[in-house]
Enzyme design. Structure first.
Site, PDB file in Angstrom:
ATOM      1  N   LYS A  52     -28.329 -25.411  61.202  1.00  0.00           N
ATOM      2  CA  LYS A  52     -28.589 -25.230  59.771  1.00  0.00           C
ATOM      3  C   LYS A  52     -29.644 -26.242  59.288  1.00  0.00           C
ATOM      4  O   LYS A  52     -30.572 -25.890  58.553  1.00  0.00           O
ATOM      5  CB  LYS A  52     -27.277 -25.385  58.974  1.00  0.00           C
ATOM      6  CG  LYS A  52     -26.299 -24.237  59.216  1.00  0.00           C
ATOM      7  CD  LYS A  52     -24.906 -24.475  58.628  1.00  0.00           C
ATOM      8  CE  LYS A  52     -23.965 -23.340  59.040  1.00  0.00           C
ATOM      9  NZ  LYS A  52     -22.576 -23.510  58.574  1.00  0.00           N
ATOM     10  N   GLN A  96     -18.444 -28.091  56.381  1.00  0.00           N
ATOM     11  CA  GLN A  96     -18.270 -27.275  57.584  1.00  0.00           C
ATOM     12  C   GLN A  96     -16.787 -27.158  57.933  1.00  0.00           C
ATOM     13  O   GLN A  96     -16.057 -28.160  57.952  1.00  0.00           O
ATOM     14  CB  GLN A  96     -19.069 -27.904  58.739  1.00  0.00           C
ATOM     15  CG  GLN A  96     -19.107 -27.073  60.008  1.00  0.00           C
ATOM     16  CD  GLN A  96     -19.872 -25.744  59.862  1.00  0.00           C
ATOM     17  OE1 GLN A  96     -20.770 -25.613  59.026  1.00  0.00           O
ATOM     18  NE2 GLN A  96     -19.509 -24.762  60.663  1.00  0.00           N
ATOM     19  N   ASP A 119     -21.858 -21.624  50.336  1.00  0.00           N
ATOM     20  CA  ASP A 119     -21.034 -20.871  51.296  1.00  0.00           C
ATOM     21  C   ASP A 119     -20.355 -19.679  50.617  1.00  0.00           C
ATOM     22  O   ASP A 119     -19.858 -18.779  51.294  1.00  0.00           O
ATOM     23  CB  ASP A 119     -19.913 -21.773  51.850  1.00  0.00           C
ATOM     24  CG  ASP A 119     -20.238 -22.340  53.220  1.00  0.00           C
ATOM     25  OD1 ASP A 119     -20.966 -21.678  53.973  1.00  0.00           O
ATOM     26  OD2 ASP A 119     -19.727 -23.440  53.526  1.00  0.00           O
TER      27      ASP A 119
HETATM   28  N1  GUN Z   1     -17.233 -22.455  59.928  1.00  0.00           N
HETATM   29  C1  GUN Z   1     -17.542 -21.269  60.502  1.00  0.00           C
HETATM   30  N2  GUN Z   1     -18.395 -20.560  59.732  1.00  0.00           N
HETATM   31  C2  GUN Z   1     -18.635 -21.311  58.631  1.00  0.00           C
HETATM   32  C3  GUN Z   1     -19.443 -21.113  57.484  1.00  0.00           C
HETATM   33  O1  GUN Z   1     -20.107 -20.085  57.295  1.00  0.00           O
HETATM   34  N3  GUN Z   1     -19.429 -22.137  56.577  1.00  0.00           N
HETATM   35  C4  GUN Z   1     -18.686 -23.281  56.766  1.00  0.00           C
HETATM   36  N4  GUN Z   1     -18.723 -24.209  55.811  1.00  0.00           N
HETATM   37  N5  GUN Z   1     -17.924 -23.474  57.822  1.00  0.00           N
HETATM   38  C5  GUN Z   1     -17.909 -22.498  58.764  1.00  0.00           C
END
Ligand code: GUN
Length: 295
Positions: A52, A96, A119
């Site tokens: 990311k 995350q 998110d």
């Molecule tokens: N863990 C797995 N996929 C995601 C996501 O799209 N966002 C976040 N914050 N954690 C994740």
């Protein structure tokens, strides 16, 4: 069989986002800034956050990562969220997941300012999504919708079978595919770990979305001839032919299922890159809506 090429689609989307950022900056606007909060040393989470951050740099975004050990207290993590909510330079941030067991993830998500919740996990944003109101869509389902759209796949009237009921993928995917939109207008069946006779459902799927977390769980005998298969799984399995001793694989037995379906996403190079592009889309949107930081 055709490949739903998430990698190429994501690159195209990220280039469009980068061009938009260039325009915004040229007009005296603000460079979008995404912050990722990473708790603990889970290698998969670290890798995702790394991807990311890298994508942010390529798109001309500012990015930052706040890393803490898995022993962090709930209070400390909530304090980080509060600080980010109040930091005018940060347009959007993600925490995350998964978080360590002693942390109440729901409380952490509820503490995020919905305007910075790129998110799309905050209850307010989930509610807006369910009502079809403008909001940040969760990145993985949003990426899948874009992937279908950009490959010219018309889903109206199709029977979509989603396996998984997570708040990150299964639940929002079911909302988006049943919406009166294109892609959308599907009849949706949502299956999960307590579904009886899963195969009887998957065999009826025109679109099959596998978000299970078990390598090669979907075998060719579970798939209807000509189906569209979307593999959300990212599983690390051992592979002695690789230098690292392991490789990534999806929830779908790709080699055999590919022979039966009309479209399929590979792993890697399918849904994963689309998730990242969608997160950037949300962050750009947050930045354009954030009038505080304009220089
Ligand atoms: N863990 C797995 N996929 C995601 C996501 O799209 N966002 C976040 N914050 N954690 C994740």
């Amino acid at each position: 069989m055709n490949i739903l090429d998430g990698k190429a689609t994501s690159i195209a989307l990220q280039e469009e986002i980068a061009a938009e950022v260039t325009k915004v900056i040229a007009a005296g606007g603000k460079r979008p800034h995404l912050t990722a909060v990473l708790i603990g040393m889970d290698p998969a989470s670290r890798a995702y956050v790394g991807h990311k951050v890298k994508a942010c740099a390529k798109a001309g975004f500012e990015s930052s990562t706040i890393e803490r050990g898995k022993e962090i207290s709930q209070t400390e993590l909530l304090e980080i969220v509060r600080t980010l909510n109040n930091d005018k330079s940060v347009d959007g941030f993600i925490v995350q997941l998964p978080l360590p067991d002693h942390i109440d993830a729901t409380a952490v998500i509820e503490a995020i300012d919905p305007r910075k919740d790129v998110d799309g996990f905050h209850p307010l944003n989930v509610g807006n999504m369910s009502l079809g109101l403008p909001t940040f869509l969760p990145a993985t389902p949003s990426g899948i919708m874009t992937l279908l759209k950009r490959h010219g796949i018309v889903t109206e009237g199709m029977h979509a079978v989603i396996i998984g009921r997570s708040d990150i993928v299964g639940n929002p995917m079911s909302v988006l595919l049943s919406r009166n939109s294109e892609p959308g207008n599907c009849t949706v069946t949502q299956c999960h770990s307590r579904t009886v006779d899963l195969k009887s459902h998957t065999l009826k799927a025109d679109i099959l979305i596998a978000a299970i977390g078990k390598p090669h769980f979907i075998t060719s005998d579970m798939v209807k001839e000509g189906a569209i298969v979307i593999d959300v799984g990212i599983n690390r399995i051992s592979d002695s032919t690789r230098k690292s001793g392991s490789r990534l694989t999806g929830d779908v037995d790709f080699d055999n299922v590919a022979q039966k379906c009309s479209w399929i996403t590979p792993v890697p190079g399918g849904v994963g890159p689309m998730t990242i592009a969608s997160l950037l889309e949300n962050t750009l949107q947050a930045s354009l809506q954030n009038t505080d930081g304009i220089s």
